[in-house]
Structures are given as structure tokens and as C-alpha cells.
Design a protein around this motif. Structure first.
Motif, short mmCIF file in Angstrom:
data_model
loop_
_atom_site.label_atom_id
_atom_site.label_comp_id
_atom_site.label_asym_id
_atom_site.label_seq_id
_atom_site.Cartn_x
_atom_site.Cartn_y
_atom_site.Cartn_z
N ARG A 205 0.83 -1.21 0.00
CA ARG A 205 0.00 0.00 0.00
C ARG A 205 0.86 1.26 0.00
O ARG A 205 0.50 2.28 -0.60
N ASN A 206 2.00 1.19 0.67
CA ASN A 206 2.87 2.37 0.81
C ASN A 206 4.06 2.32 -0.16
O ASN A 206 5.06 3.00 0.06
N ARG A 207 3.93 1.53 -1.21
CA ARG A 207 5.08 1.31 -2.10
C ARG A 207 5.56 2.60 -2.76
O ARG A 207 6.76 2.81 -2.93
N ALA A 208 4.64 3.49 -3.13
CA ALA A 208 5.04 4.74 -3.79
C ALA A 208 5.85 5.61 -2.84
O ALA A 208 6.91 6.15 -3.20
N GLU A 209 5.36 5.74 -1.61
CA GLU A 209 6.07 6.55 -0.61
C GLU A 209 7.43 5.93 -0.29
O GLU A 209 8.43 6.63 -0.14
N LEU A 210 7.45 4.59 -0.18
CA LEU A 210 8.69 3.89 0.12
C LEU A 210 9.72 4.15 -0.97
O LEU A 210 10.90 4.40 -0.69
N PHE A 211 9.28 4.12 -2.21
CA PHE A 211 10.19 4.35 -3.33
C PHE A 211 10.67 5.80 -3.35
O PHE A 211 11.86 6.08 -3.54
N MET A 212 9.76 6.75 -3.13
CA MET A 212 10.13 8.16 -3.15
C MET A 212 11.12 8.50 -2.05
O MET A 212 11.99 9.35 -2.23
N ASN A 213 11.02 7.83 -0.92
CA ASN A 213 11.92 8.11 0.20
C ASN A 213 13.35 7.70 -0.09
O ASN A 213 14.27 8.10 0.63
N THR A 214 13.55 6.89 -1.11
CA THR A 214 14.92 6.48 -1.45
C THR A 214 15.61 7.52 -2.33
O THR A 214 16.81 7.44 -2.57
N ILE A 215 14.85 8.50 -2.82
CA ILE A 215 15.40 9.50 -3.73
C ILE A 215 15.80 10.73 -2.94
O ILE A 215 14.95 11.44 -2.39
N GLU A 216 17.09 11.00 -2.85
CA GLU A 216 17.57 12.17 -2.11
C GLU A 216 17.47 13.44 -2.96
O GLU A 216 17.09 14.50 -2.48
N ASP A 217 17.82 13.33 -4.22
CA ASP A 217 17.82 14.50 -5.10
C ASP A 217 16.43 14.68 -5.72
O ASP A 217 16.22 14.47 -6.91
N LYS A 218 15.49 15.08 -4.89
CA LYS A 218 14.12 15.22 -5.37
C LYS A 218 13.97 16.41 -6.32
O LYS A 218 13.09 16.41 -7.18
#
Length: 437
Positions: A205-218
Motif C-alpha cells: 500500500r505504501n510502495r510509492a512513498e517507500l520508493f520516493m523516500n529512497t530519492i535524495e535528489d528530489k
């Protein structure tokens, strides 16, 4: 010498002998003498038993070392080990031997105890890799798929999912392997939505947030998103960079080349190459002529306007320097001072050399020519040039004639010790390997 126990059946003796022979061929007797020896040997001999055989295999520690007994053929080693395993387990009383001796290989080929190994019912290498990236390698506990003997516990997909979920809670999202694991798991979710919901309900359910949190250079990510670029195109770019990590360097090189094309007002590399070879069109050349500076005048040894006007008639110089760029009086005064300084320095240095005689020195023949000099008793002319800018341009016809036809030398003063420029020096410095005759 080692012999099987007399209490074993004939068939068991022969198998124990064979497997021991496979490992230590020089430690057993000839097979056709085996049973005769067993009938007459005494009790305190070295005995081949199931325990001894299993212990010998355990000492190999992994399938790679075991395969050395079979010409480093691991497939043959696995076949042999399966045969031996079936033989050992043919007697139930031998089962504890596999619990006490590590002789069964895991997925990595290392020998483990039987109760430490599990059959892979996960049947999903991606999830195994995800857990491996998170710091736990289940290839260490999954039995090698080439093993066919024995019965083992199993590991299922729900178990590895539980382990992955636990690891996700305790691993830093700045760890490069963590980021790779999330990327891999996200791809797995895309291809296995039903299993993702079943085994990773909250994580899924939280896969999108989990993936986005791995990106430092947003910031860079948002820039990409704002470009409305087709993601399939971006993925191709990413693949290209992966295959060629120097792609960005190549792009920068391409920018520099494009800049050069603009600077020299040419449309392609062929025109640029012709220009650099002195073969460009007159329009192109006129747009790329160099301005005349006092340093250039000094390099050519030109000390007056008249000399410059005569020099510019030379076609080789005309293609390099602008006709519209007229040297000033101050430039010529500066050049004259450099030529005078160079000639003075060279003369002063020659006076220190025994082979040169400057008693009849004449420096009025030409601006940069020293005449009336003897070297080892023979007349010689010297072309004296300033080289304070690190280069010399031979222009004067008188200089060329002297250097070509008369006994002569070219001397330069670069601000250090004056030196003679030999042919060998020129060839080496200018990297000349070929010239017309």
C-alpha cells in the motif's frame, strides 16, 4: 592402509572402499584384494566406516574443493555426492551423521548440517535477491538444487516476505543496497500485484512513498517530471548510461566541438579540419584570422612597420593574421627591445664558449643575424631570436637563406640560458617524423 570393517556386507564393503578410493586413492588396497585382506587383518587397523567416510567429506567444506577429486568437474562431484548420500541414508542409523557433519551444499556451494538447510519453495529469485541486498543471504540456508537425497524442511514465500518486511524497518534508506532493494521490490510489485497484496499488504500500500523516500535528489526528479518527457525515453537514456558510464563526458565533448564549429563559422567537422589544415574557404578564413600582437611580432623578429607590410605579403602568414590589424609604434619599440635583449644575451653567452671567436662580429647584416663569427676557425652565421613567448616564427628570407645555404646556427634566448636549436631538437620538440625532400 584403510579397510572396511569385516561386519559389513560384501556390497557395503565394496562401496565404502570405492568412495574412499575416490577421495584417497593411495590409502586403500587394490579392489580385487579387498576381501582377502579383510579376512586376515587384525582389529586395530585403520577402519573405513560410514562415520569415517562422512567425516572425510565434511573436511572438503564445499563442493568446489570436493570437485578437485573429479577433475574440477562440479557436475560429477554432485552426482558422486548424491550417490554417496543415498548410500549413507540406506541405513537409518546413519541419519545422525548428517546432523553432526556438514556435508550437504547450500545454494552457494558451502557444506552445512542437514538441519540447517531448507528446500526452496519460494521459487522466486527476485525476492531472494531483495533480502540479500537488505543484508541476509538465504542462499546460505537453501539447499543446492542439485542435491537429490534426504528430506528437509522448506522455506516458503510468506516466510521470506516476513523477513523482508522486518529488514525494511531496520535498514537505513541511505544505504545503496537498500535503495537497490526497494527499486527491485517495486518492480516486483508491478509484476506481481496479487502476491504483493497478499504477502506485503502494508508495504504494498505504501510502495510509492517507500520508493520516493529512497530519492535524495528530489529537485532533479521534479525537474524531470516537469519536462513531460516520455518515461520510456528516460528509461532508454538510463540504460545507455548504464552501458556507457562515460556518456556524459561524450556529451560534454560534443558541446565543445559544437562550440568550435560556431567559433570558426563552419558547419561540420570536415570544414573545421580543412581550416586547421590551411585549406578552408576564403570566407571562413577571413572570419577566423588572428589579431597581430607584440608577442607575435617578437616571435617573427619584425621590428618595423615596413617589415610587417612586407611580411604580410607572404601567403603563409596572410592566411593566419588579419590585414586589418595594424601594429602600433609601441609594439615595434617593444619588439626592438626584445630583439636587442636576445642578441645581447646570445653574444654574451657565445663569448664564454671556447669554440666561438667573435673578434670580427658584425650584427648589421640583418636585424636578427650575427655575422663575422668563427667557430673552430671556420666562418659561421648565427640567427639570433628572442623566444620569451615560448616560440619562434621564422619569416625573414635572409634568415631562411642563411639557415639553408650557409654554415649557420639558430640560437634563441628564452629568458634563461641562451641555447642553440639543433635539427634533432626541432624534430623531437615538434614531433616531426616525416618531411618532404
Amino acid at each position: 592402509m584403510w579397510f572396511p570393517l569385516k561386519i559389513y556386507t560384501k556390497e557395503t564393503r565394496e562401496q565404502l572402499w570405492q568412495y574412499t578410493y575416490d577421495l584417497f586413492s593411495e590409502s586403500v588396497c587394490k579392489k580385487n584384494q579387498l576381501h582377502d585382506w579383510i579376512e586376515i587383518i587384525w582389529d586395530d587397523i585403520s577402519k573405513i566406516t560410514f562415520t569415517e567416510l562422512v567425516s572425510d567429506i565434511a573436511k572438503k567444506e564445499n563442493i568446489s574443493t570436493l570437485s578437485e577429486n573429479f577433475g574440477n568437474d562440479q557436475n560429477t562431484a554432485f552426482e558422486w555426492l548424491n550417490e554417496v548420500g543415498e548410500f549413507i541414508l540406506s541405513e537409518e542409523t546413519n541419519l545422525p551423521l548428517l546432523e553432526k557433519n556438514a556435508v550437504i551444499p547450500n545454494q552457494n556451494g558451502d557444506f552445512l548440517l542437514k538441519n540447517k538447510l531448507f528446500v526452496d519453495k519460494i521459487e522466486d529469485p527476485v525476492l531472494i535477491e531483495v533480502l540479500q541486498l537488505l543484508g541476509e543471504d538465504w542462499n546460505d540456508i537453501l539447499i543446492n538444487e542439485q542435491i537429490s537425497f534426504g528430506r528437509y524442511s522448506v522455506k516458503k514465500k510468506d516466510e521470506i516476505a516476513t523477513e523482508i518486511r522486518q529488514k525494511l524497518k531496520n535498514t537505513s534508506n541511505k544505504n545503496p543496497n537498500f535503495i537497490k532493494a526497494i527499486s527491485l521490490l517495486s518492480e516486483w510489485f508491478d509484476s506481481n500485484a496479487d502476491e504483493g497484496k497478499e504477502f506485503f499488504s502494508e508495504t504494498y500500500r505504501n510502495r510509492a512513498e517507500l520508493f520516493m523516500n529512497t530519492i535524495e535528489d528530489k529537485d532533479s526528479l521534479y525537474k524531470v517530471m516537469r519536462t513531460n518527457t516520455n518515461l520510456s525515453h528516460l528509461s532508454k537514456v538510463a540504460e545507455a548510461i548504464k552501458e556507457n558510464p562515460r556518456l556524459f563526458e561524450n556529451i560534454e565533448d560534443a558541446k565543445e566541438i559544437y562550440s568550435l564549429l560556431q567559433q570558426y563559422n563552419v558547419n561540420n567537422l570536415e570544414q573545421l579540419r580543412n581550416l586547421l589544415d590551411g585549406q578552408g574557404t576564403s570566407t571562413t578564413i577571413q572570419n577566423t584570422l588572428l589579431p597581430v600582437t607584440q608577442e607575435i611580432l617578437a616571435d617573427m623578429g619584425i621590428s618595423s612597420l615596413e617589415e610587417w607590410q612586407e611580411a604580410i605579403k607572404d601567403k603563409d602568414l596572410a592566411v593566419l593574421y588579419s590585414h586589418k590589424s595594424t601594429p602600433t609604434t609601441d609594439m615595434f619599440v617593444y619588439v626592438q627591445s626584445l630583439i636587442k635583449k636576445a642578441k645581447s644575451g646570445i653574444i654574451k653567452h657565445l663569448l664564454t664558449l671556447n669554440e666561438y671567436n667573435l673578434d670580427d662580429l658584425d650584427d648589421t647584416t640583418a636585424t636578427t643575424v650575427l655575422a663575422g663569427i668563427l667557430k673552430n676557425g671556420n666562418p659561421i652565421s648565427i640567427v639570433a631570436r628572442p623566444a620569451y613567448n615560448g616560440e619562434v616564427i621564422i619569416y625573414y628570407g635572409s634568415e631562411r637563406d642563411i639557415l639553408d645555404y650557409e654554415p649557420s646556427e639558430l640560437w634563441v634566448d628564452d629568458g634563461n640560458t641562451p641555447k642553440m636549436i639543433s635539427l634533432g631538437y626541432l624534430l623531437k620538440k615538434a614531433e616531426i617524423v616525416k618531411f618532404p625532400i
